[in-house]
Design an enzyme around this catalytic site. Structure first.
Site, short mmCIF file in Angstrom:
data_model
loop_
_atom_site.label_atom_id
_atom_site.label_comp_id
_atom_site.label_asym_id
_atom_site.label_seq_id
_atom_site.Cartn_x
_atom_site.Cartn_y
_atom_site.Cartn_z
N ASN A 20 2.29 -3.04 -1.99
CA ASN A 20 1.79 -1.70 -2.29
C ASN A 20 1.51 -2.01 -3.87
O ASN A 20 0.14 -2.01 -3.87
CB ASN A 20 3.05 -0.15 -2.87
CG ASN A 20 2.12 -0.23 -1.72
OD1 ASN A 20 0.67 0.35 -0.86
ND2 ASN A 20 3.22 -0.46 -0.44
N LYS B 263 14.13 4.94 -6.20
CA LYS B 263 15.36 6.00 -7.34
C LYS B 263 14.15 6.73 -7.61
O LYS B 263 13.43 6.84 -6.73
CB LYS B 263 16.21 4.80 -8.37
CG LYS B 263 16.45 4.05 -7.85
CD LYS B 263 18.02 3.95 -7.43
CE LYS B 263 18.87 3.27 -7.74
NZ LYS B 263 20.60 3.36 -7.02
N HIS C 59 4.11 7.42 0.24
CA HIS C 59 4.80 7.50 0.89
C HIS C 59 4.80 7.30 2.41
O HIS C 59 2.99 7.45 2.65
CB HIS C 59 5.48 8.50 1.46
CG HIS C 59 6.68 9.28 2.18
ND1 HIS C 59 7.83 8.96 1.65
CD2 HIS C 59 6.64 9.91 3.04
CE1 HIS C 59 9.10 9.09 2.93
NE2 HIS C 59 8.13 9.58 3.73
C1 GRF Z 1 5.80 1.15 1.01
O1 GRF Z 1 6.10 1.82 2.34
C2 GRF Z 1 5.79 3.52 1.11
O2 GRF Z 1 5.43 3.49 1.53
C3 GRF Z 1 7.31 3.04 0.11
O3 GRF Z 1 8.43 1.89 0.61
C4 GRF Z 1 7.33 0.72 1.22
C5 GRF Z 1 7.10 -0.38 -0.13
O4 GRF Z 1 6.69 -1.08 0.09
N1 GRF Z 1 7.50 4.17 -0.64
P1 GRF Z 1 6.08 -2.90 -0.57
O5 GRF Z 1 7.25 -2.61 -1.52
O6 GRF Z 1 4.92 -1.94 -1.67
O7 GRF Z 1 6.03 -3.59 0.50
#
Ligand code: GRF
Length: 213
Positions: A18, A95, A113
């Site tokens: 992300n 966290k 999320h």
């Molecule tokens: C994602 O699915 C996000 O929604 C959740 O943790 C995951 C993180 O994925 N909170 P990345 O580390 O961005 O690949």
């Protein structure tokens, strides 16, 4: 008017895909924002490596490293203020954000999320467990939610939400991949939307009560 580029502090614990979607859109100019720092509680987080590659400042900072909850919160606030963060984005941060930081950045912390909150949120709903629960419940759709952060896991008001279908034969992994692909669009879109409101000086939190805007 505030300065043109929104300054975004990203907090991440894991692989950082992300974060990468944000960095990519900042680089190609589709997102009028700059990642001013990437903070991780996990020194092995690949998110830190992704940030380094883009020349973005990285900080490994955790309660363990700080020695106490108070020292952690104080240190985190100092990092955010020094780097001039306008917005904090939690991109796979595992966290809770200290209450002092939630108070100082009220309405300026977003989390992503991998479910349609308020369903499948809160303590215990993380990673693949979310998608297992969606499949076990027999839901026909899932999705991702970007929401404002308060002192509880996954509880603040929704800001932006997007759905994906649950398909026959889905496994938790195939559903996770479909949701993650949507996350990579949704999170930069949410930051862009926040930036529009923030630059105008309006309170994005109040104006964006309903998801799917
Ligand atoms: C994602 O699915 C996000 O929604 C959740 O943790 C995951 C993180 O994925 N909170 P990345 O580390 O961005 O690949």
């Amino acid at each position: 008017m505030k300065p043109d580029l929104l300054r975004v502090a990203v907090m991440a614990s894991g692989s950082g895909t992300n974060l990468q979607s944000i960095l990519d859109r900042c680089r190609d100019g589709r997102l009028k924002a700059v990642v001013c720092v990437v903070i991780s509680n996990n020194s092995d987080s690949y998110a830190l490596e992704r940030a380094r590659r883009e020349g973005v400042e990285t900080v490994h900072w955790s309660e363990k490293k700080a020695g106490s909850a108070k020292a952690f919160a104080d240190g985190l606030l100092a990092i955010l203020r020094r780097t001039g963060a306008d917005l904090i984005v939690l991109a796979g941060y595992m966290k809770l954000v200290p209450i002092e930081v939630v108070a100082a950045y009220q309405g300026r912390i977003l989390n992503i999320h991998p479910a349609l909150l308020p369903k499948y949120g809160g303590k215990g709903f993380y990673g693949i467990k979310v998608h297992e629960a969606v499949l076990a419940a027999g839901d026909t759709e899932s999705g991702a939610t970007v929401h404002f952060v308060d002192a509880e896991y996954d509880r603040g008001p929704a800001f932006l939400q997007r759905t994906v279908p649950v398909l026959p034969g889905d496994t938790p992994d195939t559903l996770r991949e479909r949701v993650l692909a949507v996350e990579h669009e949704l999170l930069p879109d949410a930051i862009a939307k926040f930036a529009e409101h923030y630059q105008r000086g309006s309170n994005a939190r109040i104006e964006m009560k309903s998801p799917n805007h």
